[in-house]
Design a protein around this motif. Structure first.
Motif, PDB file in Angstrom:
ATOM      1  N   LYS A 141       0.911  -1.262   0.042  1.00 39.59           N
ATOM      2  CA  LYS A 141       0.119  -0.054   0.035  1.00 39.59           C
ATOM      3  C   LYS A 141       0.941   1.265   0.089  1.00 39.59           C
ATOM      4  O   LYS A 141       1.885   1.273   0.441  1.00 39.59           O
ATOM      5  N   SER A 142       0.313   2.385  -0.545  1.00 35.75           N
ATOM      6  CA  SER A 142       1.119   3.555  -0.771  1.00 35.75           C
ATOM      7  C   SER A 142       0.911   4.149   0.533  1.00 35.75           C
ATOM      8  O   SER A 142       0.157   5.032   0.774  1.00 35.75           O
ATOM      9  N   GLN A 143       1.790   4.235   1.480  1.00 33.27           N
ATOM     10  CA  GLN A 143       1.624   4.762   2.887  1.00 33.27           C
ATOM     11  C   GLN A 143       1.906   6.265   2.542  1.00 33.27           C
ATOM     12  O   GLN A 143       2.757   6.796   1.533  1.00 33.27           O
ATOM     13  N   GLY A 194      -1.064   7.850   9.350  1.00 31.58           N
ATOM     14  CA  GLY A 194      -1.155   9.144   8.960  1.00 31.58           C
ATOM     15  C   GLY A 194      -2.437   9.547   8.509  1.00 31.58           C
ATOM     16  O   GLY A 194      -3.029  10.805   8.785  1.00 31.58           O
ATOM     17  N   PRO A 195      -2.738   8.778   7.174  1.00 25.64           N
ATOM     18  CA  PRO A 195      -4.286   9.067   6.855  1.00 25.64           C
ATOM     19  C   PRO A 195      -5.415   9.001   7.612  1.00 25.64           C
ATOM     20  O   PRO A 195      -6.522   9.147   7.243  1.00 25.64           O
ATOM     21  N   ALA A 196      -5.165   8.815   9.078  1.00 26.01           N
ATOM     22  CA  ALA A 196      -6.025   8.587  10.088  1.00 26.01           C
ATOM     23  C   ALA A 196      -7.193   7.827   9.685  1.00 26.01           C
ATOM     24  O   ALA A 196      -7.374   6.716   9.101  1.00 26.01           O
ATOM     25  N   THR A 229      -3.497  -4.268  23.755  1.00 26.93           N
ATOM     26  CA  THR A 229      -2.936  -4.686  22.471  1.00 26.93           C
ATOM     27  C   THR A 229      -2.260  -3.609  21.374  1.00 26.93           C
ATOM     28  O   THR A 229      -2.558  -2.585  21.817  1.00 26.93           O
ATOM     29  N   PHE A 230      -1.863  -3.996  20.321  1.00 30.74           N
ATOM     30  CA  PHE A 230      -1.180  -3.235  19.353  1.00 30.74           C
ATOM     31  C   PHE A 230      -1.892  -2.250  18.898  1.00 30.74           C
ATOM     32  O   PHE A 230      -1.799  -0.962  18.756  1.00 30.74           O
ATOM     33  N   GLN A 231      -3.017  -2.462  18.179  1.00 31.15           N
ATOM     34  CA  GLN A 231      -4.266  -1.667  17.688  1.00 31.15           C
ATOM     35  C   GLN A 231      -5.527  -1.946  18.050  1.00 31.15           C
ATOM     36  O   GLN A 231      -5.794  -3.337  17.732  1.00 31.15           O
ATOM     37  N   ASP A 264       5.751  -5.004  15.476  1.00 32.81           N
ATOM     38  CA  ASP A 264       6.383  -4.236  14.406  1.00 32.81           C
ATOM     39  C   ASP A 264       5.411  -3.725  13.245  1.00 32.81           C
ATOM     40  O   ASP A 264       5.714  -2.993  12.700  1.00 32.81           O
ATOM     41  N   ALA A 265       3.933  -4.356  13.286  1.00 30.17           N
ATOM     42  CA  ALA A 265       3.162  -4.167  12.145  1.00 30.17           C
ATOM     43  C   ALA A 265       3.197  -4.786  11.022  1.00 30.17           C
ATOM     44  O   ALA A 265       2.672  -4.698   9.981  1.00 30.17           O
ATOM     45  N   VAL A 266       4.535  -5.586  10.896  1.00 31.05           N
ATOM     46  CA  VAL A 266       4.772  -6.199   9.938  1.00 31.05           C
ATOM     47  C   VAL A 266       3.835  -7.516   9.630  1.00 31.05           C
ATOM     48  O   VAL A 266       3.335  -7.831   8.576  1.00 31.05           O
ATOM     49  N   ASP A 301      -5.650 -12.864  10.519  1.00 31.81           N
ATOM     50  CA  ASP A 301      -4.319 -12.278  10.960  1.00 31.81           C
ATOM     51  C   ASP A 301      -3.681 -11.520   9.846  1.00 31.81           C
ATOM     52  O   ASP A 301      -4.415 -11.315   8.671  1.00 31.81           O
ATOM     53  N   LYS A 302      -2.414 -10.968   9.913  1.00 32.90           N
ATOM     54  CA  LYS A 302      -1.777 -10.314   8.896  1.00 32.90           C
ATOM     55  C   LYS A 302      -0.607 -11.187   8.624  1.00 32.90           C
ATOM     56  O   LYS A 302       0.211 -10.944   9.573  1.00 32.90           O
ATOM     57  N   PRO A 303       0.027 -11.530   7.572  1.00 29.49           N
ATOM     58  CA  PRO A 303      -1.033 -11.872   6.416  1.00 29.49           C
ATOM     59  C   PRO A 303      -2.086 -12.640   6.684  1.00 29.49           C
ATOM     60  O   PRO A 303      -1.821 -13.459   7.648  1.00 29.49           O
ATOM     61  N   ALA A 305      -4.714 -10.756   5.743  1.00 27.28           N
ATOM     62  CA  ALA A 305      -5.097  -9.534   5.680  1.00 27.28           C
ATOM     63  C   ALA A 305      -4.017  -8.496   6.210  1.00 27.28           C
ATOM     64  O   ALA A 305      -2.941  -8.824   6.402  1.00 27.28           O
ATOM     65  N   THR A 306      -4.297  -7.087   5.845  1.00 24.64           N
ATOM     66  CA  THR A 306      -3.628  -6.119   6.625  1.00 24.64           C
ATOM     67  C   THR A 306      -4.224  -5.666   7.739  1.00 24.64           C
ATOM     68  O   THR A 306      -5.290  -5.971   8.157  1.00 24.64           O
ATOM     69  N   ILE A 307      -3.486  -4.674   8.533  1.00 23.53           N
ATOM     70  CA  ILE A 307      -4.009  -4.325   9.887  1.00 23.53           C
ATOM     71  C   ILE A 307      -5.259  -3.264   9.570  1.00 23.53           C
ATOM     72  O   ILE A 307      -6.411  -3.464   9.994  1.00 23.53           O
ATOM     73  N   GLU A 308      -4.956  -2.242   8.673  1.00 18.74           N
ATOM     74  CA  GLU A 308      -5.917  -1.288   8.174  1.00 18.74           C
ATOM     75  C   GLU A 308      -6.850  -1.989   7.064  1.00 18.74           C
ATOM     76  O   GLU A 308      -6.231  -3.007   6.548  1.00 18.74           O
TER      77      GLU A 308
HETATM   78  P1  XMP Z   1      -1.158  -2.254   7.404  1.00 20.24           P
HETATM   79  O1  XMP Z   1      -2.677  -1.712   7.558  1.00 20.24           O
HETATM   80  O2  XMP Z   1      -0.392  -2.072   6.188  1.00 20.24           O
HETATM   81  O3  XMP Z   1      -0.757  -1.229   8.401  1.00 20.24           O
HETATM   82  O4  XMP Z   1      -0.901  -3.608   7.966  1.00 20.24           O
HETATM   83  C1  XMP Z   1       0.702  -1.314   9.192  1.00 20.24           C
HETATM   84  C2  XMP Z   1       0.962  -0.500  10.269  1.00 20.24           C
HETATM   85  O5  XMP Z   1       1.118   0.954   9.296  1.00 20.24           O
HETATM   86  C3  XMP Z   1      -0.249   1.697   9.784  1.00 20.24           C
HETATM   87  N1  XMP Z   1      -0.436   2.430   8.479  1.00 20.24           N
HETATM   88  C4  XMP Z   1       0.092   3.792   8.039  1.00 20.24           C
HETATM   89  N2  XMP Z   1       0.837   4.661   8.846  1.00 20.24           N
HETATM   90  N3  XMP Z   1       0.752   6.167   7.024  1.00 20.24           N
HETATM   91  C5  XMP Z   1       1.242   5.901   8.332  1.00 20.24           C
HETATM   92  O6  XMP Z   1       1.684   6.691   9.046  1.00 20.24           O
HETATM   93  C6  XMP Z   1       0.197   5.173   6.237  1.00 20.24           C
HETATM   94  O7  XMP Z   1      -0.413   5.605   5.191  1.00 20.24           O
HETATM   95  C7  XMP Z   1      -0.468   3.869   6.735  1.00 20.24           C
HETATM   96  N4  XMP Z   1      -1.038   2.936   6.314  1.00 20.24           N
HETATM   97  C8  XMP Z   1      -1.076   2.089   7.388  1.00 20.24           C
HETATM   98  C9  XMP Z   1      -1.079   0.907  10.218  1.00 20.24           C
HETATM   99  O8  XMP Z   1      -1.921   1.714  11.314  1.00 20.24           O
HETATM  100  C10 XMP Z   1      -0.272  -0.142  11.072  1.00 20.24           C
HETATM  101  O9  XMP Z   1       0.135   0.298  12.302  1.00 20.24           O
END
Ligand code: XMP
Length: 310
Positions: A141-143, A194-196, A229-231, A264-266, A301-303, A305-308
């Motif tokens: 994904k494009s962070q 960031g994109p909240a 928990t983490f999120q 670490d969100a990975v 889980d991730k993978p 899925a992703t977290i968001e």
């Molecule tokens: P995903 O959804 O990819 O998220 O599993 C992994 C971690 O990154 C956060 N997240 C972001 N943080 N800009 C950020 O600063 C972004 O565009 C963005 N996208 C996802 C997400 O909340 C999780 O902690």
């Protein structure tokens, strides 16, 4: 990672070398990464730093006040920019996740271009971390805060960027925050993208949908706080479903509750949480939000899925 103290010292020297006696802006959304980066740069360049918080209308309840108050408490020159209208404008008619992410990113950097011009600043500091870069470069994904690593020159927006935390993952950032003496509410803060809340509204993002997901998020966060928990958050679906409120049919909203454990969100694991907690959350959300008729719990889980969700 090298020793945390050594990391802080070396990074401060590097920042001083790059910035010299010029002014610099730090893009500060209030998450642990951007707050830590801002604090670190402030320690290095003092009053030459201006922290800039963009109020995009997508933040959690009380978040804009929390961020600005903390920055000012630390003696950092802080500007809060009201850009709510501009952000809602860019989301109009956009339903694709990547399209929305890229639109957010472009607006985010353009606003900093405007502020940099006003303040006569040539350098912007960001709290980008390694996981943000990896996910963007791998095309997951494009962070919102990754440009140079995917071949976009930030000079297109009128400045250069420094990312003091870009070699660290989340646990490393927390260590730096603790070593810098930041309060626990910051160093141990739940990650927030960031994109909240725009990542948690499926389909078109509107002020009305953000208001729903903001309230649902507040409920989920409060009821799951003790799990550590983490999120923990809520997601508003684009589809609707049939329900009953006050004896009448309501074709209403669907909310998914997401609670994950991660380092670490990975990678991440969906948390097995007590049924009573889930039931209480669903009960509160459907009672306190008149348009919501259904709550779901995400057990993925991730993978894969992703977290968001977006
Ligand atoms: P995903 O959804 O990819 O998220 O599993 C992994 C971690 O990154 C956060 N997240 C972001 N943080 N800009 C950020 O600063 C972004 O565009 C963005 N996208 C996802 C997400 O909340 C999780 O902690």
């Amino acid at each position: 990672m090298v020793d945390t103290k050594e990391f802080i010292e070396t990074t401060m020297v590097e920042i001083k070398e790059i910035v010299g006696n010029d002014k610099v802006i730090s893009a500060c959304s209030g998450g642990v990464d951007s707050m830590t980066a801002t604090y670190l740069v402030h320690k290095a360049v003092g009053d030459n730093l201006i922290a800039v918080f963009i109020n995009d209308g997508l933040r959690r309840e009380g978040e804009p006040e929390f961020v600005v108050e903390n920055l000012r408490k630390w003696g950092i020159n802080t500007r809060s920019i009201d850009a709510k209208k501009e952000f809602f404008q860019i989301f109009k008619g956009k339903i694709d996740a990547e399209e929305k992410r890229k639109a957010f990113r472009d607006k985010f950097y353009k606003i900093f271009g405007k502020v940099a011009k006003e303040e006569n600043v040539k350098i912007i500091v960001q709290g980008t971390i390694k996981a943000d870069i990896l996910e963007t470069v791998q095309g997951i994904k494009s962070q919102h805060n990754v440009l140079e690593q995917i071949g976009i020159d930030p000079q297109t927006y009128g400045y250069s960027i420094i990312e003091p935390l870009k070699e660290l993952f989340k646990p490393g950032v927390r260590k730096v925050a603790r070593e810098l003496g930041l309060p626990k509410e910051i160093s141990e803060r739940m990650p927030f993208p960031g994109p909240a809340l725009s990542l948690r509204v499926l389909g078109e993002v509107t002020p009305e949908k953000i208001a729903i997901v903001r309230k649902a998020t507040q409920i989920v966060e409060k009821e799951t706080l003790s799990l550590g928990t983490f999120q923990n958050f809520a997601v508003l679906h684009n589809d609707k479903a049939t329900g009953i409120k006050n004896g009448k049919r309501v074709y209403g909203n669907i909310i998914t509750i997401r609670v994950v454990v991660s380092e670490d969100a990975v990678t991440a694991k969906a948390k097995e949480i007590p049924y009573e907690t889930l039931f209480k959350i669903a009960n509160r959300i459907t009672k306190e939000l008149p348009t919501v008729v259904r709550c779901l719990y995400d057990i993925t889980d991730k993978p894969p899925a992703t977290i968001e969700f977006e």
